[in-house]
Design a protein around this motif. Structure first.
Motif, PDB file in Angstrom:
ATOM      1  N   GLU A 408      32.956  46.013 -58.682  1.00 46.70           N
ATOM      2  CA  GLU A 408      33.865  45.015 -59.231  1.00 46.70           C
ATOM      3  C   GLU A 408      35.295  45.540 -59.188  1.00 46.70           C
ATOM      4  O   GLU A 408      35.578  46.656 -59.620  1.00 46.70           O
ATOM      5  CB  GLU A 408      33.470  44.692 -60.670  1.00 46.70           C
ATOM      6  CG  GLU A 408      34.393  43.686 -61.342  1.00 46.70           C
ATOM      7  CD  GLU A 408      33.998  43.417 -62.774  1.00 46.70           C
ATOM      8  OE1 GLU A 408      33.116  42.580 -62.999  1.00 46.70           O
ATOM      9  OE2 GLU A 408      34.559  44.076 -63.666  1.00 46.70           O
ATOM     10  N   ILE A 409      36.183  44.741 -58.646  1.00 47.23           N
ATOM     11  CA  ILE A 409      37.604  45.048 -58.680  1.00 47.23           C
ATOM     12  C   ILE A 409      38.185  44.244 -59.836  1.00 47.23           C
ATOM     13  O   ILE A 409      38.158  43.003 -59.810  1.00 47.23           O
ATOM     14  CB  ILE A 409      38.298  44.669 -57.361  1.00 47.23           C
ATOM     15  CG1 ILE A 409      37.607  45.344 -56.173  1.00 47.23           C
ATOM     16  CG2 ILE A 409      39.773  45.071 -57.405  1.00 47.23           C
ATOM     17  CD1 ILE A 409      38.118  44.880 -54.825  1.00 47.23           C
ATOM     18  N   SER A 410      38.652  44.920 -60.864  1.00 44.57           N
ATOM     19  CA  SER A 410      39.070  44.209 -62.061  1.00 44.57           C
ATOM     20  C   SER A 410      40.401  44.727 -62.571  1.00 44.57           C
ATOM     21  O   SER A 410      40.826  45.840 -62.267  1.00 44.57           O
ATOM     22  CB  SER A 410      38.009  44.342 -63.155  1.00 44.57           C
ATOM     23  OG  SER A 410      37.775  45.702 -63.464  1.00 44.57           O
ATOM     24  N   LEU A 411      41.061  43.885 -63.332  1.00 41.97           N
ATOM     25  CA  LEU A 411      42.296  44.232 -64.026  1.00 41.97           C
ATOM     26  C   LEU A 411      42.036  44.183 -65.517  1.00 41.97           C
ATOM     27  O   LEU A 411      41.465  43.200 -66.021  1.00 41.97           O
ATOM     28  CB  LEU A 411      43.403  43.233 -63.680  1.00 41.97           C
ATOM     29  CG  LEU A 411      44.058  43.329 -62.303  1.00 41.97           C
ATOM     30  CD1 LEU A 411      45.082  42.212 -62.162  1.00 41.97           C
ATOM     31  CD2 LEU A 411      44.724  44.672 -62.106  1.00 41.97           C
ATOM     32  N   LEU A 412      42.446  45.228 -66.221  1.00 40.82           N
ATOM     33  CA  LEU A 412      42.286  45.287 -67.664  1.00 40.82           C
ATOM     34  C   LEU A 412      43.655  45.403 -68.311  1.00 40.82           C
ATOM     35  O   LEU A 412      44.583  45.973 -67.735  1.00 40.82           O
ATOM     36  CB  LEU A 412      41.410  46.478 -68.061  1.00 40.82           C
ATOM     37  CG  LEU A 412      40.028  46.550 -67.411  1.00 40.82           C
ATOM     38  CD1 LEU A 412      39.283  47.782 -67.908  1.00 40.82           C
ATOM     39  CD2 LEU A 412      39.217  45.293 -67.682  1.00 40.82           C
ATOM     40  N   ALA A 413      43.762  44.844 -69.500  1.00 43.92           N
ATOM     41  CA  ALA A 413      45.011  44.941 -70.263  1.00 43.92           C
ATOM     42  C   ALA A 413      44.746  45.862 -71.456  1.00 43.92           C
ATOM     43  O   ALA A 413      44.274  45.419 -72.495  1.00 43.92           O
ATOM     44  CB  ALA A 413      45.456  43.558 -70.727  1.00 43.92           C
ATOM     45  N   LYS A 414      45.040  47.137 -71.290  1.00 45.91           N
ATOM     46  CA  LYS A 414      44.685  48.118 -72.314  1.00 45.91           C
ATOM     47  C   LYS A 414      45.796  48.334 -73.339  1.00 45.91           C
ATOM     48  O   LYS A 414      45.579  48.188 -74.540  1.00 45.91           O
ATOM     49  CB  LYS A 414      44.315  49.435 -71.644  1.00 45.91           C
ATOM     50  CG  LYS A 414      43.055  49.353 -70.796  1.00 45.91           C
ATOM     51  CD  LYS A 414      42.697  50.710 -70.196  1.00 45.91           C
ATOM     52  CE  LYS A 414      41.415  50.612 -69.376  1.00 45.91           C
ATOM     53  NZ  LYS A 414      41.049  51.922 -68.770  1.00 45.91           N
ATOM     54  N   ASP A 415      46.989  48.717 -72.858  1.00 46.05           N
ATOM     55  CA  ASP A 415      48.055  49.097 -73.779  1.00 46.05           C
ATOM     56  C   ASP A 415      49.255  48.170 -73.748  1.00 46.05           C
ATOM     57  O   ASP A 415      50.108  48.225 -74.626  1.00 46.05           O
ATOM     58  CB  ASP A 415      48.526  50.527 -73.463  1.00 46.05           C
ATOM     59  CG  ASP A 415      47.384  51.531 -73.551  1.00 46.05           C
ATOM     60  OD1 ASP A 415      46.610  51.438 -74.517  1.00 46.05           O
ATOM     61  OD2 ASP A 415      47.278  52.382 -72.647  1.00 46.05           O
ATOM     62  N   GLU A 416      49.354  47.330 -72.731  1.00 45.89           N
ATOM     63  CA  GLU A 416      50.485  46.419 -72.610  1.00 45.89           C
ATOM     64  C   GLU A 416      50.048  45.197 -71.821  1.00 45.89           C
ATOM     65  O   GLU A 416      49.039  45.221 -71.120  1.00 45.89           O
ATOM     66  CB  GLU A 416      51.661  47.108 -71.921  1.00 45.89           C
ATOM     67  CG  GLU A 416      51.355  47.590 -70.517  1.00 45.89           C
ATOM     68  CD  GLU A 416      52.508  48.351 -69.898  1.00 45.89           C
ATOM     69  OE1 GLU A 416      53.483  48.640 -70.608  1.00 45.89           O
ATOM     70  OE2 GLU A 416      52.436  48.642 -68.680  1.00 45.89           O
ATOM     71  N   PRO A 417      50.803  44.101 -71.929  1.00 50.42           N
ATOM     72  CA  PRO A 417      50.426  42.888 -71.182  1.00 50.42           C
ATOM     73  C   PRO A 417      50.403  43.140 -69.676  1.00 50.42           C
ATOM     74  O   PRO A 417      51.171  43.937 -69.150  1.00 50.42           O
ATOM     75  CB  PRO A 417      51.525  41.892 -71.566  1.00 50.42           C
ATOM     76  CG  PRO A 417      52.027  42.366 -72.881  1.00 50.42           C
ATOM     77  CD  PRO A 417      51.957  43.865 -72.820  1.00 50.42           C
ATOM     78  N   VAL A 418      49.485  42.449 -68.990  1.00 45.74           N
ATOM     79  CA  VAL A 418      49.343  42.556 -67.540  1.00 45.74           C
ATOM     80  C   VAL A 418      49.438  41.155 -66.951  1.00 45.74           C
ATOM     81  O   VAL A 418      48.804  40.214 -67.448  1.00 45.74           O
ATOM     82  CB  VAL A 418      47.989  43.200 -67.155  1.00 45.74           C
ATOM     83  CG1 VAL A 418      47.810  43.196 -65.644  1.00 45.74           C
ATOM     84  CG2 VAL A 418      47.905  44.618 -67.699  1.00 45.74           C
ATOM     85  N   MET A 419      50.232  40.994 -65.885  1.00 48.53           N
ATOM     86  CA  MET A 419      50.391  39.698 -65.220  1.00 48.53           C
ATOM     87  C   MET A 419      49.770  39.740 -63.833  1.00 48.53           C
ATOM     88  O   MET A 419      49.870  40.750 -63.138  1.00 48.53           O
ATOM     89  CB  MET A 419      51.870  39.336 -65.103  1.00 48.53           C
ATOM     90  CG  MET A 419      52.566  39.125 -66.429  1.00 48.53           C
ATOM     91  SD  MET A 419      54.315  38.683 -66.213  1.00 48.53           S
ATOM     92  CE  MET A 419      54.996  40.260 -65.726  1.00 48.53           C
ATOM     93  N   GLN A 420      49.127  38.644 -63.430  1.00 43.87           N
ATOM     94  CA  GLN A 420      48.536  38.567 -62.099  1.00 43.87           C
ATOM     95  C   GLN A 420      48.706  37.168 -61.536  1.00 43.87           C
ATOM     96  O   GLN A 420      48.232  36.188 -62.113  1.00 43.87           O
ATOM     97  CB  GLN A 420      47.045  38.931 -62.143  1.00 43.87           C
ATOM     98  CG  GLN A 420      46.341  38.806 -60.803  1.00 43.87           C
ATOM     99  CD  GLN A 420      46.952  39.713 -59.744  1.00 43.87           C
ATOM    100  OE1 GLN A 420      47.156  40.895 -59.997  1.00 43.87           O
ATOM    101  NE2 GLN A 420      47.254  39.170 -58.575  1.00 43.87           N
ATOM    102  N   ARG A 421      49.391  37.068 -60.387  1.00 44.06           N
ATOM    103  CA  ARG A 421      49.500  35.805 -59.669  1.00 44.06           C
ATOM    104  C   ARG A 421      48.241  35.612 -58.830  1.00 44.06           C
ATOM    105  O   ARG A 421      47.638  36.573 -58.346  1.00 44.06           O
ATOM    106  CB  ARG A 421      50.729  35.818 -58.758  1.00 44.06           C
ATOM    107  CG  ARG A 421      52.052  35.970 -59.480  1.00 44.06           C
ATOM    108  CD  ARG A 421      52.462  34.713 -60.207  1.00 44.06           C
ATOM    109  NE  ARG A 421      52.684  33.603 -59.299  1.00 44.06           N
ATOM    110  CZ  ARG A 421      53.862  33.327 -58.743  1.00 44.06           C
ATOM    111  NH1 ARG A 421      54.919  34.083 -58.992  1.00 44.06           N
ATOM    112  NH2 ARG A 421      53.994  32.294 -57.931  1.00 44.06           N
ATOM    113  N   GLY A 422      47.833  34.364 -58.627  1.00 46.04           N
ATOM    114  CA  GLY A 422      46.656  34.110 -57.810  1.00 46.04           C
ATOM    115  C   GLY A 422      46.181  32.681 -57.943  1.00 46.04           C
ATOM    116  O   GLY A 422      46.877  31.826 -58.479  1.00 46.04           O
TER     117      GLY A 422
END
Length: 629
Positions: A408-422
């Motif tokens: 799995e290729i994943s994005l996690l938001a651990k310590d700060e906000p994360v933005m992803q276009r798609g």
């Protein structure tokens, strides 16, 4: 000798399936909540009511309304009894809604022995085997201190909602197996526990009864038990499918293979096959070209018991995106000489039907052809699935292929906000100009930048991006990892001529101006609307328990009408005693600042909308609210 059908297909009801996941076309059996007749006699703590309110912030403040349809555990009196069903089950598929009071604790015991934990786990960062969705631990007082509880299984992630909101469980349970001497030969298993749309347990073996079980032993069957001595809890929409151990099977399979281009499966009756071979799985396994072939697979289907069955067929080389001018393939399934299923190019490769069948063994034949291959629909495997009385949904003689492993290729938001276009799917429609934002508190959301639409929120680990970034990016989608609530997807702001004007699906005067990023790493969306300049922002609050949504508007040449904010739309909207607004049958809460009075109105779609007028101070308009779930 083959037996005859009890009857023919009634109406040949054919359904196109979007996937071959369980279609649930055979009905569940409902546990009546008109009264307690489906349960064994119990204490006075168990009651049937019409509605229940649990305060988000206060324990012991629950109230109910008279009526039917909701089962509650009311501990205001002295009674604290467990509740057992009259149903005695083995293998079971269980579906229900539940609601927790703040700080409350309960559990659902399959066969009265194996517990799926119910707990107010709202906001818990690292769930344990005592949190909601866990398979609770076993217990042994003889073990050392600190080790008395053992073999518990925490949920894979915490997707618990706030107290006072309806939540959902879908549980697939396999009972322990015993030989004729009564000796256990296989342990009980939770094949799947799905909580609020997220699989939190899968293929979990349970070696024995869990703590506080209703029975210390293990048997082939037992009742459902709901724990009644720990805390207030409510249930509704309890339904199930009970299964036997004898399944539908396919045997004696023989493939007759043909080569060439075809226009219909009926042509095969006039042809001599190029080769014939015994096969074990459903696939066109004849050597030669991957394309330009046809086949007939003949064999025997065993039906364990009489009743209504659903048969589903998929030919994966026929794509869902149909070009009706090109005949890529077709298929036909017959049982005992009667046509059951027929797939044409226009069907998108999938179809299903209901049929009444008698128990026994019947001849089965599957005919098909394929004229050419597509790079995104290469497989020549065939899926034939069945569901019936006492038979769970299952694919028959399915080909199992060793594919290239893909993590799995994943994005996690651990310590700060994360933005992803798609790209994002919303109500089945692909939105191609979106941004998803993950918050460290697991309060995540997606916005359509092209249209200014607030699409969805979810609680979980943010995004899986495998469909975007692996290989050719087949679907190009970013997929939420968590429990998703899809919102209306309408513009958040619009100009209304009056408060009765219809809220639009899109704004012709909307112009996207991109976004800034604030010091915390969150986007501030910028756009113009009817001449007004808008800055829109979101922020997770209270460790992710709330998502605040705010607007700042600088007016321009706005024309006729007033600017309004669409806060929520749902089947119903009701203000609760604690001042919150429950949206869409208590799917989530909305909190308004101060003494803000919204407009709640009916729509032509038989829904309700909650609107806020944009109020101006010093020539600047503002609006804000928070979503709680």
């Amino acid at each position: 000798m083959y037996r005859k059908f009890l009857g023919v297909l009634f109406g040949l009801q054919v359904y196109a399936l979007s996937t071959l996941a369980q279609s649930s076309e055979l009905p569940y059996t409902t546990v009546s909540l008109q009264n307690l007749a489906d349960f064994k006699p119990t204490g006075s703590n168990w009651k049937i009511v019409g509605d229940v309110f649990y305060d988000l912030n206060k324990e012991g403040k629950g109230t109910t309304k008279s009526g039917t349809g909701v089962l509650v555990n009311d501990l205001s009196g002295k009674s604290k009894e467990q509740l057992f069903t009259k149903l005695e089950h083995g293998d079971l598929e269980l579906d229900l809604d539940f609601m927790m009071e703040k700080g409350s604790n309960s559990g659902i015991y399959l066969q009265g022995r194996y517990e799926v934990q119910l707990f107010d786990s709202w906001g818990v960062k690292v769930p344990k085997s005592s949190d909601c969705g866990a398979i609770y631990e076993r217990w042994d007082d003889k073990r050392p201190n600190g080790q008395k509880g053992y073999q518990g299984h925490p949920p894979t992630q915490n997707v618990s909602k706030a107290p006072g909101l309806w939540q959902h469980f879908h549980i697939v349970f396999r009972a322990p197996r015993f030989n004729q001497a009564g000796q256990k030969i296989a342990n009980a298993r939770f094949l799947k526990v799905v909580m609020n749309g997220v699989t939190v347990q899968e293929n979990i073996e349970v070696l024995g009864p869990t703590r506080s079980a209703g029975f210390p032993d293990e048997k082939p069957t037992g009742p459902l038990m709901i724990q009644g001595d720990h805390g207030p809890v409510a249930f509704r929409n309890i339904r199930y499918k009970a299964y036997e151990t004898e399944l539908v099977t396919l045997s004696n399979l023989k493939l007759s293979a043909y080569e060439g281009k075809f226009k219909s499966v009926s042509e095969l009756a006039l042809l001599t096959p190029k080769r014939e071979m015994a096969i074990e799985v459903l696939a066109h396994q004849a050597s030669g070209s991957r394309d330009n072939f046809a086949g007939k697979i003949a064999g025997t289907i065993h039906i364990p018991r009489a009743g209504e069955y659903v048969l589903s067929l998929q030919l994966p080389w026929i794509p869902a995106e149909v070009n009706k001018t090109v005949r890529n393939g077709a298929g036909e399934l017959t049982i005992a000489g009667k046509k059951i299923l027929s797939i044409d190019t226009e069907d998108g490769g999938k179809t299903s039907a209901k049929v009444n069948m008698q128990a026994g063994d019947f001849p089965i034949e599957l005919s098909y052809y394929k004229n050419f291959g597509l790079w995104y629909a290469r497989s020549n495997d065939i899926t034939l699935a069945v569901e019936g009385p006492g038979v769970p949904y299952m694919a028959l003689n399915q080909m199992i292929r060793a594919e290239e492993p893909v993590g799995e290729i994943s994005l996690l938001a651990k310590d700060e906000p994360v933005m992803q276009r798609g790209f994002v799917n919303h109500h089945g429609i692909k939105h191609t100009h979106t941004i998803s934002v993950g918050e460290p508190g697991a309060a995540n959301y997606s916005v359509d930048l092209q249209k200014g639409q607030f699409l969805q929120i979810w609680r979980g680990d943010f995004l899986e991006t495998t469909p975007m970034w692996y290989g050719r990016g087949e679907t190009q989608l970013s997929v939420p990892i968590g429990s998703v609530i899809e919102l209306s997807g309408k513009p958040s702001l619009t100009m209304l001529a009056n408060q009765n004007a219809v809220w639009p699906d899109s704004n012709a005067t909307y112009t996207n101006l991109g976004y800034d990023v604030d010091k915390s790493g969150r986007p501030i969306f910028k756009y113009t609307l009817s001449g007004a300049s808008v800055r829109e922002s979101f922020a997770a609050e209270e460790n992710g328990r709330k998502l605040a949504h705010s607007f700042t508007i600088t007016p321009g040449a706005t024309g006729n009408g007033d600017l309004w904010c669409l806060v929520a739309e749902g089947a119903d909207i009701q203000q609760l005693p604690n001042g919150l607004y429950a949206i869409n049958d208590k799917q989530y809460f909305v909190e308004l600042p101060g003494k803000e009075k919204p407009l709640i109105r009916n729509t032509a779609r038989n829904t309700k909308e909650l609107l806020l007028p944009i109020k101006s101070t010093n020539n600047v308009g503002t609006a804000s609210y928070s979503i709680i779930w």
